[in-house]
Motif scaffolding. Structure first.
Motif, PDB file in Angstrom:
ATOM      1  N   THR A   1      -8.224  -2.720   4.462  1.00  0.00           N
ATOM      2  CA  THR A   1      -7.479  -2.589   3.213  1.00  0.00           C
ATOM      3  C   THR A   1      -6.642  -3.839   2.986  1.00  0.00           C
ATOM      4  O   THR A   1      -6.556  -4.366   1.867  1.00  0.00           O
ATOM      5  CB  THR A   1      -6.599  -1.328   3.228  1.00  0.00           C
ATOM      6  OG1 THR A   1      -7.437  -0.176   3.297  1.00  0.00           O
ATOM      7  CG2 THR A   1      -5.739  -1.237   1.974  1.00  0.00           C
ATOM      8  N   ASP A   2      -6.026  -4.356   4.049  1.00  0.00           N
ATOM      9  CA  ASP A   2      -5.324  -5.641   3.960  1.00  0.00           C
ATOM     10  C   ASP A   2      -6.271  -6.744   3.498  1.00  0.00           C
ATOM     11  O   ASP A   2      -5.923  -7.570   2.645  1.00  0.00           O
ATOM     12  CB  ASP A   2      -4.746  -6.024   5.322  1.00  0.00           C
ATOM     13  CG  ASP A   2      -3.522  -5.205   5.700  1.00  0.00           C
ATOM     14  OD1 ASP A   2      -3.003  -4.474   4.844  1.00  0.00           O
ATOM     15  OD2 ASP A   2      -3.086  -5.300   6.857  1.00  0.00           O
TER      16      ASP A   2
ATOM     17  N   TRP B   1     -13.286   7.021  -3.754  1.00  0.00           N
ATOM     18  CA  TRP B   1     -12.351   6.121  -3.081  1.00  0.00           C
ATOM     19  C   TRP B   1     -12.108   4.875  -3.926  1.00  0.00           C
ATOM     20  O   TRP B   1     -10.962   4.419  -4.053  1.00  0.00           O
ATOM     21  CB  TRP B   1     -12.896   5.728  -1.713  1.00  0.00           C
ATOM     22  CG  TRP B   1     -12.015   4.769  -0.969  1.00  0.00           C
ATOM     23  CD1 TRP B   1     -11.000   5.066  -0.108  1.00  0.00           C
ATOM     24  CD2 TRP B   1     -12.067   3.335  -1.045  1.00  0.00           C
ATOM     25  NE1 TRP B   1     -10.411   3.910   0.353  1.00  0.00           N
ATOM     26  CE2 TRP B   1     -11.041   2.843  -0.194  1.00  0.00           C
ATOM     27  CE3 TRP B   1     -12.871   2.433  -1.735  1.00  0.00           C
ATOM     28  CZ2 TRP B   1     -10.807   1.486  -0.028  1.00  0.00           C
ATOM     29  CZ3 TRP B   1     -12.641   1.072  -1.570  1.00  0.00           C
ATOM     30  CH2 TRP B   1     -11.624   0.606  -0.725  1.00  0.00           C
TER      31      TRP B   1
ATOM     32  N   SER C   1      -9.849   1.217   8.605  1.00  0.00           N
ATOM     33  CA  SER C   1      -9.513   1.251   7.190  1.00  0.00           C
ATOM     34  C   SER C   1      -8.266   0.427   6.857  1.00  0.00           C
ATOM     35  O   SER C   1      -8.259  -0.344   5.899  1.00  0.00           O
ATOM     36  CB  SER C   1      -9.317   2.702   6.738  1.00  0.00           C
ATOM     37  OG  SER C   1      -8.999   2.753   5.365  1.00  0.00           O
TER      38      SER C   1
ATOM     39  N   ALA D   1     -12.957  -1.196   4.116  1.00  0.00           N
ATOM     40  CA  ALA D   1     -11.651  -0.619   3.784  1.00  0.00           C
ATOM     41  C   ALA D   1     -11.773   0.893   3.616  1.00  0.00           C
ATOM     42  O   ALA D   1     -10.855   1.644   3.981  1.00  0.00           O
ATOM     43  CB  ALA D   1     -11.101  -1.258   2.514  1.00  0.00           C
ATOM     44  N   TYR D   2     -12.892   1.341   3.079  1.00  0.00           N
ATOM     45  CA  TYR D   2     -13.150   2.776   2.918  1.00  0.00           C
ATOM     46  C   TYR D   2     -13.502   3.444   4.249  1.00  0.00           C
ATOM     47  O   TYR D   2     -13.063   4.557   4.540  1.00  0.00           O
ATOM     48  CB  TYR D   2     -14.289   2.959   1.914  1.00  0.00           C
ATOM     49  CG  TYR D   2     -14.975   4.305   1.968  1.00  0.00           C
ATOM     50  CD1 TYR D   2     -14.348   5.454   1.488  1.00  0.00           C
ATOM     51  CD2 TYR D   2     -16.259   4.421   2.492  1.00  0.00           C
ATOM     52  CE1 TYR D   2     -14.983   6.689   1.535  1.00  0.00           C
ATOM     53  CE2 TYR D   2     -16.904   5.645   2.545  1.00  0.00           C
ATOM     54  CZ  TYR D   2     -16.259   6.779   2.068  1.00  0.00           C
ATOM     55  OH  TYR D   2     -16.895   7.997   2.128  1.00  0.00           O
TER      56      TYR D   2
ATOM     57  N   ALA E   1     -14.804  -3.903   0.732  1.00  0.00           N
ATOM     58  CA  ALA E   1     -14.441  -2.578   0.223  1.00  0.00           C
ATOM     59  C   ALA E   1     -15.048  -1.474   1.075  1.00  0.00           C
ATOM     60  O   ALA E   1     -14.399  -0.455   1.345  1.00  0.00           O
ATOM     61  CB  ALA E   1     -14.892  -2.440  -1.229  1.00  0.00           C
TER      62      ALA E   1
ATOM     63  N   PHE F   1      -8.563   3.633  -5.167  1.00  0.00           N
ATOM     64  CA  PHE F   1      -8.039   2.340  -4.745  1.00  0.00           C
ATOM     65  C   PHE F   1      -7.711   1.459  -5.945  1.00  0.00           C
ATOM     66  O   PHE F   1      -6.697   0.747  -5.940  1.00  0.00           O
ATOM     67  CB  PHE F   1      -9.022   1.623  -3.822  1.00  0.00           C
ATOM     68  CG  PHE F   1      -8.501   0.298  -3.349  1.00  0.00           C
ATOM     69  CD1 PHE F   1      -7.663   0.215  -2.247  1.00  0.00           C
ATOM     70  CD2 PHE F   1      -8.806  -0.881  -4.031  1.00  0.00           C
ATOM     71  CE1 PHE F   1      -7.144  -1.002  -1.834  1.00  0.00           C
ATOM     72  CE2 PHE F   1      -8.297  -2.098  -3.625  1.00  0.00           C
ATOM     73  CZ  PHE F   1      -7.465  -2.157  -2.514  1.00  0.00           C
TER      74      PHE F   1
ATOM     75  N   TYR G   1      -7.006  -6.384  -0.264  1.00  0.00           N
ATOM     76  CA  TYR G   1      -5.918  -6.899  -1.098  1.00  0.00           C
ATOM     77  C   TYR G   1      -5.934  -8.427  -1.114  1.00  0.00           C
ATOM     78  O   TYR G   1      -5.705  -9.061  -2.159  1.00  0.00           O
ATOM     79  CB  TYR G   1      -4.570  -6.376  -0.605  1.00  0.00           C
ATOM     80  CG  TYR G   1      -4.164  -5.081  -1.253  1.00  0.00           C
ATOM     81  CD1 TYR G   1      -3.567  -5.063  -2.514  1.00  0.00           C
ATOM     82  CD2 TYR G   1      -4.393  -3.866  -0.614  1.00  0.00           C
ATOM     83  CE1 TYR G   1      -3.208  -3.868  -3.116  1.00  0.00           C
ATOM     84  CE2 TYR G   1      -4.032  -2.664  -1.217  1.00  0.00           C
ATOM     85  CZ  TYR G   1      -3.434  -2.675  -2.466  1.00  0.00           C
ATOM     86  OH  TYR G   1      -3.087  -1.489  -3.072  1.00  0.00           O
TER      87      TYR G   1
ATOM     88  N   VAL H   1       0.837  -1.192   0.000  1.00  0.00           N
ATOM     89  CA  VAL H   1       0.000   0.000   0.000  1.00  0.00           C
ATOM     90  C   VAL H   1       0.876   1.247   0.000  1.00  0.00           C
ATOM     91  O   VAL H   1       1.706   1.422   0.887  1.00  0.00           O
ATOM     92  CB  VAL H   1      -0.939   0.027   1.230  1.00  0.00           C
ATOM     93  CG1 VAL H   1      -1.843   1.237   1.188  1.00  0.00           C
ATOM     94  CG2 VAL H   1      -1.758  -1.246   1.260  1.00  0.00           C
TER      95      VAL H   1
ATOM     96  N   ALA I   1      -2.533   6.762   0.458  1.00  0.00           N
ATOM     97  CA  ALA I   1      -3.654   5.828   0.371  1.00  0.00           C
ATOM     98  C   ALA I   1      -4.926   6.566  -0.004  1.00  0.00           C
ATOM     99  O   ALA I   1      -5.046   7.778   0.174  1.00  0.00           O
ATOM    100  CB  ALA I   1      -3.823   5.121   1.716  1.00  0.00           C
TER     101      ALA I   1
ATOM    102  N   CYS J   1     -10.180   7.706   3.328  1.00  0.00           N
ATOM    103  CA  CYS J   1     -11.308   7.024   3.962  1.00  0.00           C
ATOM    104  C   CYS J   1     -12.449   8.017   4.209  1.00  0.00           C
ATOM    105  O   CYS J   1     -12.284   9.221   4.084  1.00  0.00           O
ATOM    106  CB  CYS J   1     -10.879   6.364   5.264  1.00  0.00           C
ATOM    107  SG  CYS J   1     -10.485   7.522   6.605  1.00  0.00           S
TER     108      CYS J   1
END
Length: 270
Positions: free
Chosen positions: A159-160, A36, A155, A149-150, A146, A40, A163, A19, A23, A26
């Motif tokens: 996000t991990d 976002w 976040s 993650a947003y 998602a 992303f 991915y 990342v 980034a 958020c």
């Protein structure tokens, strides 16, 4: 069951090296989600995720308000043990679990030979999570992950997870249209995507880890998760015994841990 409470889940940052410093921004409501997503997607492609995988994965992604509602309303873990068992149908899980153990004896024997984990705790988890695969959730998995993650609350952690979900899409182990629980948990024992990457096991030998359609994969992966959290072959798993720590790795809520140990012991005939 809310997997965010799992103490032993993949720690934030497992994919953090991928990342970039800038980034995607958020947000705490859906107003900035579309922007976002675009940010992303560019980041994911720049970080080595195939653009075709990114486009396929995000084709039907939208801001999931049910996910946010579930994330803000976690109450069942505050119940007493008896209340929790009643709410989650503990006695029914024990009764059906005994039948499932008998009817799938060869599978559970193979898993115990490989991982040292007996049927009881696996059946307790399977029953508690999805009623032995009868209900695995109705939320669009990639939208759920998602959205979190947003969302600014966790976040980096999600996000991990996002991915990881993209990696699963890329290798054919997660359909872009897959549905699951509100936080993006996948399959019969409800793994978050990064845990599928880390602990997923091909229990049926077909070359894929299918947590939804293959009970062998889901249960072998669950056993592998417990081993990864310190499970010791032949040791007990009740409170105070060596393998209770592995159960604590499954979920950080004490009432959930107690329920898994209690249900598992009764299925195993203890």
């Amino acid at each position: 069951m809310l997997k965010i409470l799992r103490a032993g889940l993949v720690a934030t940052g497992i994919f953090a090296g991928a990342v970039p410093a800038m980034a995607a921004q958020c947000g705490n409501d859906g107003s900035g989600f579309a922007q976002w997503v675009q940010d992303f997607k560019r980041q994911a492609s720049a970080n080595g995720i195939s653009p075709s995988v990114v486009e396929k994965a995000f084709a039907n992604v939208s801001y999931n308000r049910e996910t946010i509602k579930a994330d803000r309303g976690q109450r069942s873990f505050k119940l007493s043990f008896d209340q929790f068992m009643q709410k989650r149908g503990g006695q029914a899980i024990i009764s059906r679990g005994k039948s499932m153990k008998k009817n799938n004896a060869a599978l559970f024997a193979a898993i115990e030979r490989r991982y040292g984990v007996p049927a009881g705790p696996l059946l307790a988890i399977w029953g508690m999570e999805t009623g032995f695969g009868s209900f695995m959730g109705n939320q669009h998995t990639l939208s759920a992950v998602a959205t979190l993650a947003y969302d600014c609350r966790r976040s980096a952690y999600f996000t991990d997870q996002l991915y990881a979900a993209l990696r699963l899409v890329g290798r054919g182990d997660l359909s872009p249209s897959a549905k699951g629980a509100a936080h993006g948990e996948i399959g019969q024992t409800q793994f978050l995507p990064a845990n599928v990457i880390r602990y997923g096991a091909d229990g049926d030998g077909d070359g894929h880890v299918d947590m939804v359609r293959s009970r062998a994969d889901a249960l072998a992966s669950t056993a592998n998760f417990l081993v990864g959290h310190g499970w010791r072959r032949g040791a007990g798993y009740q409170p105070g015994e060596a393998n209770y720590n592995a159960i604590q790795g499954w979920n950080a809520a004490s009432v959930y841990q107690q329920a898994i140990a209690y249900i598992g012991a009764r299925i195993d005939g203890e």
